[in-house]
Write a protein that holds these residues in place. Sequence first.
Motif, PDB file in Angstrom:
ATOM      1  N   UNK A   1       0.823  -1.208   0.000  1.00  0.00           N
ATOM      2  CA  UNK A   1       0.000   0.000   0.000  1.00  0.00           C
ATOM      3  C   UNK A   1       0.858   1.259   0.000  1.00  0.00           C
ATOM      4  N   UNK A   2       2.107   1.124  -0.445  1.00  0.00           N
ATOM      5  CA  UNK A   2       3.032   2.259  -0.394  1.00  0.00           C
ATOM      6  C   UNK A   2       2.767   3.245  -1.525  1.00  0.00           C
ATOM      7  N   UNK A   3       2.968   4.521  -1.232  1.00  0.00           N
ATOM      8  CA  UNK A   3       2.914   5.584  -2.235  1.00  0.00           C
ATOM      9  C   UNK A   3       4.297   6.215  -2.277  1.00  0.00           C
TER      10      UNK A   3
ATOM     11  N   UNK B   1      -4.187   1.959  -2.696  1.00  0.00           N
ATOM     12  CA  UNK B   1      -3.753   3.293  -3.108  1.00  0.00           C
ATOM     13  C   UNK B   1      -2.268   3.307  -3.458  1.00  0.00           C
ATOM     14  N   UNK B   2      -1.691   2.137  -3.672  1.00  0.00           N
ATOM     15  CA  UNK B   2      -0.267   2.054  -3.979  1.00  0.00           C
ATOM     16  C   UNK B   2       0.054   2.725  -5.307  1.00  0.00           C
TER      17      UNK B   2
ATOM     18  N   UNK C   1      -6.761   3.487  -6.788  1.00  0.00           N
ATOM     19  CA  UNK C   1      -7.247   4.854  -6.872  1.00  0.00           C
ATOM     20  C   UNK C   1      -6.583   5.633  -7.995  1.00  0.00           C
ATOM     21  N   UNK C   2      -5.538   5.073  -8.634  1.00  0.00           N
ATOM     22  CA  UNK C   2      -4.793   5.785  -9.655  1.00  0.00           C
ATOM     23  C   UNK C   2      -4.868   5.022 -10.977  1.00  0.00           C
ATOM     24  N   UNK C   3      -5.181   5.727 -12.063  1.00  0.00           N
ATOM     25  CA  UNK C   3      -5.252   5.072 -13.363  1.00  0.00           C
ATOM     26  C   UNK C   3      -3.863   4.694 -13.870  1.00  0.00           C
ATOM     27  N   UNK C   4      -2.831   5.459 -13.472  1.00  0.00           N
ATOM     28  CA  UNK C   4      -1.448   5.137 -13.813  1.00  0.00           C
ATOM     29  C   UNK C   4      -0.706   4.856 -12.512  1.00  0.00           C
ATOM     30  N   UNK C   5      -0.733   3.620 -12.083  1.00  0.00           N
ATOM     31  CA  UNK C   5      -0.170   3.299 -10.778  1.00  0.00           C
ATOM     32  C   UNK C   5       1.352   3.281 -10.782  1.00  0.00           C
ATOM     33  N   UNK C   6       1.966   3.118 -11.965  1.00  0.00           N
ATOM     34  CA  UNK C   6       3.421   3.190 -12.087  1.00  0.00           C
ATOM     35  C   UNK C   6       3.774   4.205 -13.163  1.00  0.00           C
ATOM     36  N   UNK C   7       4.605   5.208 -12.803  1.00  0.00           N
ATOM     37  CA  UNK C   7       5.005   6.241 -13.747  1.00  0.00           C
ATOM     38  C   UNK C   7       6.522   6.385 -13.746  1.00  0.00           C
TER      39      UNK C   7
ATOM     40  N   UNK D   1       3.135  -5.551 -14.377  1.00  0.00           N
ATOM     41  CA  UNK D   1       1.957  -6.391 -14.511  1.00  0.00           C
ATOM     42  C   UNK D   1       0.761  -5.783 -13.793  1.00  0.00           C
ATOM     43  N   UNK D   2      -0.390  -5.946 -14.387  1.00  0.00           N
ATOM     44  CA  UNK D   2      -1.709  -5.679 -13.808  1.00  0.00           C
ATOM     45  C   UNK D   2      -2.122  -4.222 -13.776  1.00  0.00           C
ATOM     46  N   UNK D   3      -1.364  -3.307 -13.226  1.00  0.00           N
ATOM     47  CA  UNK D   3      -1.816  -1.926 -13.084  1.00  0.00           C
ATOM     48  C   UNK D   3      -1.484  -1.073 -14.295  1.00  0.00           C
TER      49      UNK D   3
END
Length: 199
Positions: free
Chosen positions: A16-18, A57-58, A87-93, A117-119
């Motif tokens: 669940x890290x941001x 919310x990661x 909660x984010x459409x682009x979980x990895x940027x 993978x996945x997000x």
Amino acid sequence: TDSKQGGSGAVFLGSDSQTVIRSTDLTDPDKTTVFESNISAMQGGAISTRMAQNNSRAKLDITGVTFKSNEAGTKGGAIYADIEYGSYSDSTKTNNTSFVNNSATAENSMGGAIYATRGGFYITDVSFIGNSASKGAAIYSENKTARIYAKTQDIEFTNNNSTGLANGTGTGIENVGATFSFNADENRSIVINDAWDDK
């Protein structure tokens, strides 16, 4: 950095890290964040995320970083990203970042620079040079969506080597079930000198 670990070479992120990793001054090489020569026996030579479930919310947000000569055994020579849509459409940027000479080294390895993978996955103004893996020398993607955008500088995929192919060359990007989009602003370009494998 120079670290050797089992699950992640330098940074391991919870489910669940941001996390935001940014260089303080993109114009000064002495103030640029560098992940170099980190080793993971399994996944994520420099950074690995724990599986983040739906509605998490990661997120992982990287700007102005160089990933150089990092190594993973199975997946993601530099980054292993497993973040479900939340909660984010682009979980990895990743933005304004370079991936140079990273590798995933096992016989059936995936993602010399990035395994995602996945997000949702969003790449802006990034270069991939000289990365290697059995499949997806630069990127191996099983994402739901993946976006590549040349905004302020050109994007380049060059000399990425898929070692699993008989002739030792091939796919810079291997896409399995993801929706990929490529966009470039005026006077910008996306140059893919490596082959593309879309399944």
